[in-house]
Design a protein around this motif. Structure first.
Motif, PDB file in Angstrom:
ATOM      1  N   ASP A 146      -7.488  -0.862  -0.118  1.00 14.19           N
ATOM      2  CA  ASP A 146      -7.894  -1.339  -1.449  1.00 14.19           C
ATOM      3  C   ASP A 146      -8.461  -2.754  -1.447  1.00 14.19           C
ATOM      4  O   ASP A 146      -8.728  -3.314  -2.506  1.00 14.19           O
ATOM      5  N   TYR A 156      -0.166   0.614   4.842  1.00 12.08           N
ATOM      6  CA  TYR A 156      -1.609   0.365   4.991  1.00 12.08           C
ATOM      7  C   TYR A 156      -2.255   0.419   3.619  1.00 12.08           C
ATOM      8  O   TYR A 156      -1.756   1.076   2.701  1.00 12.08           O
ATOM      9  N   SER A 157      -3.348  -0.303   3.504  1.00 10.22           N
ATOM     10  CA  SER A 157      -4.072  -0.293   2.241  1.00 10.22           C
ATOM     11  C   SER A 157      -5.558  -0.375   2.504  1.00 10.22           C
ATOM     12  O   SER A 157      -6.013  -1.181   3.316  1.00 10.22           O
ATOM     13  N   LYS A 159       2.271   4.012  -1.512  1.00  8.23           N
ATOM     14  CA  LYS A 159       2.207   4.379  -2.930  1.00  8.23           C
ATOM     15  C   LYS A 159       3.366   5.268  -3.383  1.00  8.23           C
ATOM     16  O   LYS A 159       3.347   5.787  -4.495  1.00  8.23           O
ATOM     17  N   GLY A 194       0.754  -1.251   0.000  1.00  7.88           N
ATOM     18  CA  GLY A 194       0.000   0.000   0.000  1.00  7.88           C
ATOM     19  C   GLY A 194       0.783   1.299   0.000  1.00  7.88           C
ATOM     20  O   GLY A 194       0.208   2.355  -0.226  1.00  7.88           O
TER      21      GLY A 194
END
Ligand code: ADP
Ligand code: ASP
Ligand code: MG
Length: 409
Positions: free
Chosen positions: A263, A260-261, A212, A210
């Motif tokens: 998605d 963290y994600s 990005k 996560g």
């Protein structure tokens, strides 16, 4: 004389003044006697806007629609490449812009998330060796069928690393809007610490979980082609973060970073018969549908007659996954099927995990202290991930950052 690829992200080229700032960064690199190839993103916000236009018109349900999506969303990078080349020329620096197809950077036909197949570096090298700065539109290429393709969101990072590999560049500098790679997203944890070095393997985990700051594929590509990558801030001259081999980090801390994600989505099936072949019957059709299953937990219910299975899939694929599972009801005979999109995956990452113990304990205790419930756990050699309620994302990241004392050098 070295050959440097410089990549500038969306915020770094967000307006004309910032494009001038980028041109000065290029000038500075040239001033050191180096040759430069530049890769640019679209101005910040532009790709989101273009994606929104496309989605107003189409549910993107066909390969053809995705090809048109690419034609639209690739345009943002074309604009910035031209603007930066113009700016450099006005400063007396010979420069020329290129779109992906003009290089050419060839990809497969998976429009919207195309993979790079080859880069013909001859033309770019000739331009660079004749004294020009080439300014390349990131994020895009040309597919096997001759159409514009894009490499997935955040794909300019991958364009830059791939180009650095093809040009056999001495280094790839990824300029962004923070000073480098931090122990976690500095926008969530203000005391997050910038890392001077991070191992490729750790960066790969952080990105895929996560973080990005770099697109996952760019890290993969850097590892596979031994590209030296540095992450830096385009708005100052601070030292950034260097991606290095694991053995080049002298002292391994217990944990290097937290990712963290939001998605992912969770799907749960209850009371499947506890007999051989049920997992295969569930996961094989999901794989055939191209759905990437990530975390899985299975527990036998009381008496051992049946099992519950919970797994995660990308949020974007949850409806398709539910359809696949519904079609399997005849075979799996599950009692209930439930999907939850309000989840987040929090991961602690570090090669230090190979030699330190008690990481899971620290992690679980820190979350318990904040009353955060864990629904799924998955681990690898260098990471532990947990699935929690989405509303606890920031609280969990902060609690873990503090528990592992990541703010301390
Ligand atoms: P660019 O447009 O330059 O490609 P991105 O927005 O894609 O920039 O990536 C930079 C952002 O990544 C930062 O602004 C930061 O909020 C976020 N980020 C997430 N995790 C991390 C991390 N561990 N270290 C640094 N930045 C991170
Ligand atoms: N402009 C594209 C995006 O927003 C690619 C990139 O910025 O790397 O996803
Ligand atoms: Mg990015």
């Amino acid at each position: 004389m070295a050959l440097i690829v410089q990549k500038f992200g969306g915020t770094s080229v967000g307006d004309i003044e910032r494009i001038r700032n980028v041109a000065n960064k290029v000038k500075k690199e040239l001033g050191k006697g180096n040759k430069v190839a530049v890769v640019v993103s679209a101005m910040s916000g532009v790709t989101n806007q273009l994606v929104a236009y496309v989605k107003e018109l189409s549910p993107l349900a066909t390969a053809e629609a995705w090809a048109e999506y690419d034609q639209v969303v690739a345009s943002g990078e074309q604009v910035t490449s031209g603007l930066l080349a113009l700016c450099l020329c006005e400063m007396g620096i010979p420069a020329r812009s290129y779109s992906g197809w003009q290089i050419p950077l060839k990809t497969d036909k998976a429009h919207g998330k195309a993979r790079i197949e080859s880069i013909d570096a001859q033309k770019m090298l000739a331009e660079i060796n004749s004294g020009k700065v080439v300014v390349i539109a990131g994020f895009q290429g040309v597919s096997e069928d001759g159409r514009v393709s894009t490499l997935g969101r955040g794909g300019s990072d991958t364009s830059a690393v791939a180009l650095a590999a093809a040009l056999k560049a001495d280094r790839c500098d990824i300029y962004t809007d923070v000073n480098g790679v931090y122990t976690t997203d500095p926008r969530i944890v203000p005391v997050a610490r910038k890392l001077d070095k991070i191992a490729y393997e750790e960066m790969l985990e952080m990105a895929s979980l996560g973080a990005k700051v770099l697109q996952t594929r760019s890290v993969e590509m850097a590892m596979n082609h031994s590209v030296i990558v540095q992450v830096l801030n385009s708005f100052n001259d601070e030292a950034g973060t260097l991606l290095v081999k694991e053995e080049d980090i002298m002292e391994q801390k217990r944990i290097t970073g937290i990712a963290y994600s939001r998605d992912d989505a969770r799907i749960s099936l209850t009371e499947i018969a506890n007999i051989p072949g049920m997992s295969a019957a569930l996961f094989a059709p999901l794989a055939q549908a191209g759905i990437n299953v990530d975390m899985i937990v299975q527990n036998v219910t009381e008496g051992g007659k049946s099992t519950d299975i919970t797994f995660t899939v990308p949020k974007a694929d949850v409806d398709m996954a539910l359809k696949v599972v519904e079609n399997l009801q005849g075979k799996l005979k599950y009692k209930s099927l439930h999907a939850d999109k309000n989840v987040a995956k929090i991961s602690v990452v570090g090669v230090g995990m190979r030699s330190h113990t008690g990481i899971a304990q620290t992690m679980f205790e820190a979350l318990a202290e904040k009353n955060i419930n864990i629904s799924v756990i998955s681990t690898s050699e260098i990471k532990i991930s947990v699935l929690i309620g989405e509303e606890y994302t920031e609280l969990a990241v902060r609690a873990l950052h503090a528990a592992f004392e990541l703010e301390k050098a």
